[in-house]
Design a protein around this motif. Sequence first.
Motif, PDB file in Angstrom:
ATOM      1  N   SER A  91       0.857  -1.199   0.000  1.00  0.00           N
ATOM      2  CA  SER A  91       0.000   0.000   0.000  1.00  0.00           C
ATOM      3  C   SER A  91       0.889   1.243   0.000  1.00  0.00           C
ATOM      4  O   SER A  91       0.878   2.032   0.929  1.00  0.00           O
ATOM      5  N   GLY A  92       1.642   1.366  -1.082  1.00  0.00           N
ATOM      6  CA  GLY A  92       2.590   2.455  -1.202  1.00  0.00           C
ATOM      7  C   GLY A  92       2.095   3.664  -1.967  1.00  0.00           C
ATOM      8  O   GLY A  92       2.818   4.632  -2.133  1.00  0.00           O
ATOM      9  N   VAL A  93       0.866   3.608  -2.437  1.00  0.00           N
ATOM     10  CA  VAL A  93       0.259   4.747  -3.112  1.00  0.00           C
ATOM     11  C   VAL A  93      -0.358   5.635  -2.029  1.00  0.00           C
ATOM     12  O   VAL A  93      -0.906   5.131  -1.046  1.00  0.00           O
ATOM     13  N   GLY A  94      -0.289   6.939  -2.186  1.00  0.00           N
ATOM     14  CA  GLY A  94      -0.833   7.867  -1.195  1.00  0.00           C
ATOM     15  C   GLY A  94      -2.311   7.624  -0.923  1.00  0.00           C
ATOM     16  O   GLY A  94      -3.052   7.193  -1.806  1.00  0.00           O
ATOM     17  N   ILE A  95      -2.739   7.908   0.275  1.00  0.00           N
ATOM     18  CA  ILE A  95      -4.106   7.603   0.709  1.00  0.00           C
ATOM     19  C   ILE A  95      -5.157   8.344  -0.116  1.00  0.00           C
ATOM     20  O   ILE A  95      -6.204   7.780  -0.453  1.00  0.00           O
ATOM     21  N   ARG A  96      -4.905   9.587  -0.477  1.00  0.00           N
ATOM     22  CA  ARG A  96      -5.890  10.320  -1.298  1.00  0.00           C
ATOM     23  C   ARG A  96      -6.048   9.675  -2.670  1.00  0.00           C
ATOM     24  O   ARG A  96      -7.166   9.528  -3.167  1.00  0.00           O
ATOM     25  N   SER A  97      -4.950   9.287  -3.274  1.00  0.00           N
ATOM     26  CA  SER A  97      -5.018   8.596  -4.570  1.00  0.00           C
ATOM     27  C   SER A  97      -5.729   7.264  -4.424  1.00  0.00           C
ATOM     28  O   SER A  97      -6.551   6.896  -5.270  1.00  0.00           O
ATOM     29  N   MET A  98      -5.420   6.538  -3.342  1.00  0.00           N
ATOM     30  CA  MET A  98      -6.069   5.234  -3.123  1.00  0.00           C
ATOM     31  C   MET A  98      -7.586   5.406  -2.999  1.00  0.00           C
ATOM     32  O   MET A  98      -8.352   4.644  -3.593  1.00  0.00           O
ATOM     33  N   LYS A  99      -8.011   6.409  -2.242  1.00  0.00           N
ATOM     34  CA  LYS A  99      -9.450   6.646  -2.081  1.00  0.00           C
ATOM     35  C   LYS A  99     -10.098   6.980  -3.422  1.00  0.00           C
ATOM     36  O   LYS A  99     -11.199   6.512  -3.721  1.00  0.00           O
ATOM     37  N   ARG A 100      -9.408   7.764  -4.237  1.00  0.00           N
ATOM     38  CA  ARG A 100      -9.929   8.101  -5.569  1.00  0.00           C
ATOM     39  C   ARG A 100     -10.031   6.846  -6.446  1.00  0.00           C
ATOM     40  O   ARG A 100     -11.046   6.623  -7.096  1.00  0.00           O
ATOM     41  N   TYR A 101      -8.991   6.013  -6.433  1.00  0.00           N
ATOM     42  CA  TYR A 101      -9.020   4.772  -7.221  1.00  0.00           C
ATOM     43  C   TYR A 101     -10.156   3.868  -6.767  1.00  0.00           C
ATOM     44  O   TYR A 101     -10.860   3.284  -7.585  1.00  0.00           O
ATOM     45  N   PHE A 102     -10.326   3.737  -5.468  1.00  0.00           N
ATOM     46  CA  PHE A 102     -11.391   2.866  -4.950  1.00  0.00           C
ATOM     47  C   PHE A 102     -12.759   3.371  -5.394  1.00  0.00           C
ATOM     48  O   PHE A 102     -13.628   2.588  -5.762  1.00  0.00           O
ATOM     49  N   ALA A 128      -2.581   4.113   7.601  1.00  0.00           N
ATOM     50  CA  ALA A 128      -3.854   4.822   7.428  1.00  0.00           C
ATOM     51  C   ALA A 128      -4.964   3.859   7.015  1.00  0.00           C
ATOM     52  O   ALA A 128      -6.055   3.872   7.593  1.00  0.00           O
ATOM     53  N   ILE A 129      -4.692   3.018   6.043  1.00  0.00           N
ATOM     54  CA  ILE A 129      -5.719   2.085   5.571  1.00  0.00           C
ATOM     55  C   ILE A 129      -6.036   1.043   6.639  1.00  0.00           C
ATOM     56  O   ILE A 129      -7.197   0.781   6.954  1.00  0.00           O
ATOM     57  N   SER A 130      -4.992   0.460   7.212  1.00  0.00           N
ATOM     58  CA  SER A 130      -5.188  -0.579   8.228  1.00  0.00           C
ATOM     59  C   SER A 130      -5.958  -0.057   9.434  1.00  0.00           C
ATOM     60  O   SER A 130      -6.921  -0.682   9.895  1.00  0.00           O
ATOM     61  N   ASN A 131      -5.549   1.091   9.955  1.00  0.00           N
ATOM     62  CA  ASN A 131      -6.173   1.638  11.162  1.00  0.00           C
ATOM     63  C   ASN A 131      -7.596   2.120  10.906  1.00  0.00           C
ATOM     64  O   ASN A 131      -8.500   1.850  11.698  1.00  0.00           O
ATOM     65  N   ASP A 132      -7.786   2.849   9.814  1.00  0.00           N
ATOM     66  CA  ASP A 132      -9.109   3.416   9.534  1.00  0.00           C
ATOM     67  C   ASP A 132     -10.159   2.345   9.267  1.00  0.00           C
ATOM     68  O   ASP A 132     -11.333   2.529   9.583  1.00  0.00           O
ATOM     69  N   CYS A 172       8.217   8.043   6.147  1.00  0.00           N
ATOM     70  CA  CYS A 172       7.181   8.286   5.123  1.00  0.00           C
ATOM     71  C   CYS A 172       5.822   7.716   5.530  1.00  0.00           C
ATOM     72  O   CYS A 172       4.805   8.069   4.939  1.00  0.00           O
ATOM     73  N   VAL A 173       5.822   6.835   6.517  1.00  0.00           N
ATOM     74  CA  VAL A 173       4.570   6.249   7.010  1.00  0.00           C
ATOM     75  C   VAL A 173       4.106   7.119   8.168  1.00  0.00           C
ATOM     76  O   VAL A 173       4.553   6.963   9.297  1.00  0.00           O
ATOM     77  N   ARG A 174       3.211   8.052   7.873  1.00  0.00           N
ATOM     78  CA  ARG A 174       2.769   9.002   8.900  1.00  0.00           C
ATOM     79  C   ARG A 174       1.912   8.339   9.967  1.00  0.00           C
ATOM     80  O   ARG A 174       2.045   8.626  11.142  1.00  0.00           O
ATOM     81  N   LYS A 175       0.973   7.484   9.559  1.00  0.00           N
ATOM     82  CA  LYS A 175       0.163   6.734  10.521  1.00  0.00           C
ATOM     83  C   LYS A 175       0.746   5.336  10.635  1.00  0.00           C
ATOM     84  O   LYS A 175       0.781   4.588   9.662  1.00  0.00           O
ATOM     85  N   LYS A 176       1.207   4.996  11.823  1.00  0.00           N
ATOM     86  CA  LYS A 176       1.785   3.681  12.055  1.00  0.00           C
ATOM     87  C   LYS A 176       0.669   2.655  12.275  1.00  0.00           C
ATOM     88  O   LYS A 176      -0.437   2.993  12.691  1.00  0.00           O
ATOM     89  N   ILE A 177       0.967   1.402  12.033  1.00  0.00           N
ATOM     90  CA  ILE A 177      -0.014   0.320  12.170  1.00  0.00           C
ATOM     91  C   ILE A 177      -0.294   0.074  13.649  1.00  0.00           C
ATOM     92  O   ILE A 177       0.637  -0.108  14.440  1.00  0.00           O
ATOM     93  N   ASN A 178      -1.561   0.067  14.022  1.00  0.00           N
ATOM     94  CA  ASN A 178      -1.937  -0.271  15.399  1.00  0.00           C
ATOM     95  C   ASN A 178      -1.511  -1.702  15.706  1.00  0.00           C
ATOM     96  O   ASN A 178      -1.622  -2.588  14.854  1.00  0.00           O
ATOM     97  N   ALA A 179      -1.060  -1.931  16.932  1.00  0.00           N
ATOM     98  CA  ALA A 179      -0.599  -3.257  17.349  1.00  0.00           C
ATOM     99  C   ALA A 179      -1.663  -4.335  17.121  1.00  0.00           C
ATOM    100  O   ALA A 179      -1.338  -5.464  16.743  1.00  0.00           O
ATOM    101  N   ALA A 180      -2.919  -3.987  17.313  1.00  0.00           N
ATOM    102  CA  ALA A 180      -4.007  -4.971  17.144  1.00  0.00           C
ATOM    103  C   ALA A 180      -4.139  -5.458  15.705  1.00  0.00           C
ATOM    104  O   ALA A 180      -4.692  -6.539  15.471  1.00  0.00           O
ATOM    105  N   ASN A 181      -3.611  -4.696  14.750  1.00  0.00           N
ATOM    106  CA  ASN A 181      -3.729  -5.069  13.340  1.00  0.00           C
ATOM    107  C   ASN A 181      -2.495  -5.783  12.793  1.00  0.00           C
ATOM    108  O   ASN A 181      -2.494  -6.216  11.646  1.00  0.00           O
ATOM    109  N   LYS A 182      -1.443  -5.905  13.591  1.00  0.00           N
ATOM    110  CA  LYS A 182      -0.204  -6.530  13.123  1.00  0.00           C
ATOM    111  C   LYS A 182      -0.310  -8.053  13.173  1.00  0.00           C
ATOM    112  O   LYS A 182      -0.742  -8.627  14.169  1.00  0.00           O
ATOM    113  N   ARG A 183       0.106  -8.675  12.078  1.00  0.00           N
ATOM    114  CA  ARG A 183       0.201 -10.130  11.993  1.00  0.00           C
ATOM    115  C   ARG A 183       1.595 -10.444  11.478  1.00  0.00           C
ATOM    116  O   ARG A 183       2.031  -9.876  10.483  1.00  0.00           O
ATOM    117  N   VAL A 184       2.300 -11.360  12.160  1.00  0.00           N
ATOM    118  CA  VAL A 184       3.679 -11.692  11.814  1.00  0.00           C
ATOM    119  C   VAL A 184       3.731 -13.090  11.227  1.00  0.00           C
ATOM    120  O   VAL A 184       3.071 -14.012  11.709  1.00  0.00           O
TER     121      VAL A 184
END
Length: 131
Positions: free
Chosen positions: A29-40, A68-72, A92-104
């Motif tokens: 998910s390396g495309v900016g969030i605004r572009s991703m929302k537009r594409y979706f 941003a995508i994972s948390n939202d 470059c990752v402004r919103k970090k992934i919440n711990a509850a969403n991490k899978r290793v």
Amino acid sequence: MLKFISFGSGSSGNSYLLMSDNTILMLDSGVGIRSMKRYFQEYGLSFTKINAILVTHDHADHVKSVGAISNDFKIPVYATEAVHKGIQKNYCVRKKINAANKRVFLPGDDTIEIDDFKITPFDVPHDSCGN
């Protein structure tokens, strides 16, 4: 039926959807969030339908909007521990992934089943964390 959409492939951002009849996986998910929302919106897609995000490595052009995508939308993010740590450090990752969403997972050792998909991760040499 299997469907594939590319939202970007290159140094300006990489992100793809792999879809079956019942499951949607986001690969990077390396495309900016605004572009991703537009594409979706253009494709008539909903982030709430994504079952998981799989991250190949921690370069900004692969992870820029992952937090941003994972948390939202409360989407689990699958990556190696080293890649998760790299994402945390990536400025470059402004919103970090919440711990509850991490899978290793461990490349070569784990097979991940996400609804219709069975994924076997493997190492590919690249100049990033965990590779």
